[in-house]
Scaffold this active site. Structure first.
Site, PDB file in Angstrom:
ATOM      1  N   CYS A 182      21.850 -15.895 -11.653  1.00  0.00           N
ATOM      2  CA  CYS A 182      22.789 -16.677 -10.787  1.00  0.00           C
ATOM      3  C   CYS A 182      23.507 -15.937 -10.111  1.00  0.00           C
ATOM      4  CB  CYS A 182      23.720 -17.197 -12.238  1.00  0.00           C
ATOM      5  SG  CYS A 182      25.468 -17.948 -11.551  1.00  0.00           S
ATOM      6  N   THR A 183      23.653 -16.373  -8.951  1.00  0.00           N
ATOM      7  CA  THR A 183      24.310 -15.660  -7.859  1.00  0.00           C
ATOM      8  C   THR A 183      25.851 -15.069  -8.344  1.00  0.00           C
ATOM      9  OG1 THR A 183      24.904 -17.549  -6.601  1.00  0.00           O
ATOM     10  CG2 THR A 183      22.896 -16.378  -5.995  1.00  0.00           C
ATOM     11  N   HIS A 184      26.621 -15.999  -9.161  1.00  0.00           N
ATOM     12  CA  HIS A 184      27.946 -15.368  -9.509  1.00  0.00           C
ATOM     13  C   HIS A 184      27.815 -14.153 -10.267  1.00  0.00           C
ATOM     14  CE1 HIS A 184      29.257 -19.251  -8.507  1.00  0.00           C
ATOM     15  NE2 HIS A 184      30.447 -19.104  -8.982  1.00  0.00           N
ATOM     16  N   CYS A 191      22.141 -20.054  -4.838  1.00  0.00           N
ATOM     17  CA  CYS A 191      22.560 -20.691  -5.874  1.00  0.00           C
ATOM     18  C   CYS A 191      21.321 -20.779  -6.963  1.00  0.00           C
ATOM     19  CB  CYS A 191      23.313 -22.220  -5.728  1.00  0.00           C
ATOM     20  SG  CYS A 191      23.585 -22.819  -7.302  1.00  0.00           S
ATOM     21  N   TYR A 234      27.666 -26.159 -11.187  1.00  0.00           N
ATOM     22  CA  TYR A 234      26.660 -26.900 -11.178  1.00  0.00           C
ATOM     23  C   TYR A 234      25.823 -26.818 -12.579  1.00  0.00           C
ATOM     24  CZ  TYR A 234      27.130 -27.821  -6.093  1.00  0.00           C
ATOM     25  OH  TYR A 234      27.416 -28.104  -4.723  1.00  0.00           O
ATOM     26  N   GLY A 235      25.940 -25.751 -12.879  1.00  0.00           N
ATOM     27  CA  GLY A 235      24.839 -25.369 -13.973  1.00  0.00           C
ATOM     28  C   GLY A 235      25.113 -25.902 -15.328  1.00  0.00           C
ATOM     29  N   ASP A 255      26.594 -22.460  -2.058  1.00  0.00           N
ATOM     30  CA  ASP A 255      26.445 -22.156  -3.415  1.00  0.00           C
ATOM     31  C   ASP A 255      27.479 -23.054  -3.995  1.00  0.00           C
ATOM     32  OD1 ASP A 255      26.131 -21.152  -5.850  1.00  0.00           O
ATOM     33  OD2 ASP A 255      27.764 -19.906  -5.735  1.00  0.00           O
ATOM     34  N   SER A 256      27.657 -23.269  -5.323  1.00  0.00           N
ATOM     35  CA  SER A 256      28.512 -24.066  -5.813  1.00  0.00           C
ATOM     36  C   SER A 256      29.915 -23.502  -5.715  1.00  0.00           C
ATOM     37  CB  SER A 256      28.335 -24.454  -7.478  1.00  0.00           C
ATOM     38  OG  SER A 256      28.368 -23.123  -8.001  1.00  0.00           O
ATOM     39  N   THR A 281      21.351 -22.382  -9.876  1.00  0.00           N
ATOM     40  CA  THR A 281      20.951 -23.419 -10.358  1.00  0.00           C
ATOM     41  C   THR A 281      20.211 -24.456  -9.278  1.00  0.00           C
ATOM     42  OG1 THR A 281      22.806 -23.008 -11.563  1.00  0.00           O
ATOM     43  CG2 THR A 281      22.111 -25.411 -11.399  1.00  0.00           C
ATOM     44  N   GLU A 317      34.711 -17.258 -11.178  1.00  0.00           N
ATOM     45  CA  GLU A 317      35.579 -18.298 -10.292  1.00  0.00           C
ATOM     46  C   GLU A 317      37.293 -17.934 -10.492  1.00  0.00           C
ATOM     47  OE1 GLU A 317      34.855 -20.572  -7.935  1.00  0.00           O
ATOM     48  OE2 GLU A 317      32.608 -20.012  -8.162  1.00  0.00           O
TER      49      GLU A 317
HETATM   50  N1  DGL Z   1      26.079 -19.630  -8.262  1.00  0.00           N
HETATM   51  C1  DGL Z   1      25.417 -20.681  -9.077  1.00  0.00           C
HETATM   52  C2  DGL Z   1      24.305 -20.340  -9.729  1.00  0.00           C
HETATM   53  O1  DGL Z   1      23.475 -19.124  -9.188  1.00  0.00           O
HETATM   54  C3  DGL Z   1      26.248 -21.551  -9.709  1.00  0.00           C
HETATM   55  C4  DGL Z   1      27.003 -21.409 -11.151  1.00  0.00           C
HETATM   56  C5  DGL Z   1      27.235 -22.928 -11.364  1.00  0.00           C
HETATM   57  O2  DGL Z   1      27.895 -23.523 -10.640  1.00  0.00           O
HETATM   58  O3  DGL Z   1      27.280 -23.293 -12.586  1.00  0.00           O
HETATM   59  O4  DGL Z   1      23.456 -20.855 -10.463  1.00  0.00           O
END
Ligand code: DGL
Length: 272
Positions: free
Chosen positions: A185-187, A73, A42-43, A10-11, A75, A151
């Protein structure tokens, strides 16, 4: 039987939601995780940059002789669904598993999707949901501020900033009468309680990392590729920025024993 590790990336921290579920359902698997903490988020980036980062992440993980890679992730899974082809490895993203779970869960056919800006712009969840059921109505919203909140560890139930952001982003979706919400988004599952409060009772939340973990388990079972060695599995973590912050937050999510083995790597020099 295949004793090689499962690779997850993931990011940043978000993919730990998939790791948490994998540790529960496949406790004797070995897991290698890469969190690109030096380049998160990343998004908000272009498709080209996301593709480049994801390809590097996959190459790095495949140098550890893994048997499967999970793009935990939203994204990467949305913007670069075919990126797994950079290596000849089975590849699982989060979009299809989460969309299947949402299509099965909705009773009124009104499904919400939240994710990063790149994810929502890609329309990937809309396409996946409509392929499963063309009658589903999809209501989408990007929630970019949720990523830095997570984060930075601002995801607890009583965090005022997170609650304000959630109300602001989610009230319009709530007003659409959705009964199912994909946390695309996994966050975002780290903000579960805050999102649940903003959406109210009666809305089923779909945890993308968790659904991807179940899809990975099913694939390994089907291919007879589970680790059947005796003894507990393990987790090794690699990050592209300093280990302290990651270790502290991973400890909250997975427990401090699980998150001992964290190393820093230079992703640019190791993955070209
Ligand atoms: N966990 C990521 C996702 O699912 C990352 C969010 C990001 O890096 O912007 O999109």
């Amino acid at each position: 039987m295949d004793n090689r590790p499962i690779g997850v990336f993931d990011s940043g921290l978000g993919g730990l939601t998939a790791v948490k579920e994998l540790r529960t359902i496949l406790p004797n698997e070995r897991i290698v995780y890469f969190g690109d903490t030096g380049r998160v988020p990343y998004g908000t980036r272009s498709v080209k940059t996301i593709e480049k980062y994801a390809a590097q992440d996959i190459r790095f993980l495949s140098s550890m002789d893994i048997k499967l890679v999970i793009a935990a992730c939203g994204t990467v899974s949305s913007v670069a669904p075919h990126i797994g082809m950079v290596m000849a490895l089975p590849f699982i993203g989060v979009v299809n598993p989460a969309s299947k779970a949402a299509a099965a869960a909705t009773k009124n056919g009104r499904v919400g999707v939240i994710g990063t800006t790149a994810t929502i712009k890609s329309g990937a969840y809309d396409k996946a949901l409509h392929t499963l059921n063309p009658d589903i109505q999809v209501f989408s919203r990007d929630c970019p501020l949720f990523v830095p909140l997570v984060e930075n560890g601002w995801f607890r139930k009583d965090d005022e900033v997170a609650r304000i952001a959630a109300r602001r982003y989610l009230t319009p979706l709530r007003e659409q009468g959705i009964d199912t919400l994909i946390l695309g988004c996994t966050h975002f599952p780290l903000l579960w309680d805050v999102i649940h409060e903003a959406m109210g009772e009666g809305v089923t939340l779909i945890n993308t990392g968790c659904e991807a973990a179940h899809t990975a388990a099913a694939l390994l079972r089907e291919r007879d590729a589970l680790n059947e060695e005796e003894g507990p599995g393990s987790c090794r973590f690699f990050v592209s920025d300093s280990i302290e912050g990651f270790q502290r937050l991973a400890g909250i999510l997975l427990g401090s024993e699980e998150s001992q083995d964290v190393r820093q790597v230079d992703i640019d020099s190791t993955a070209c």
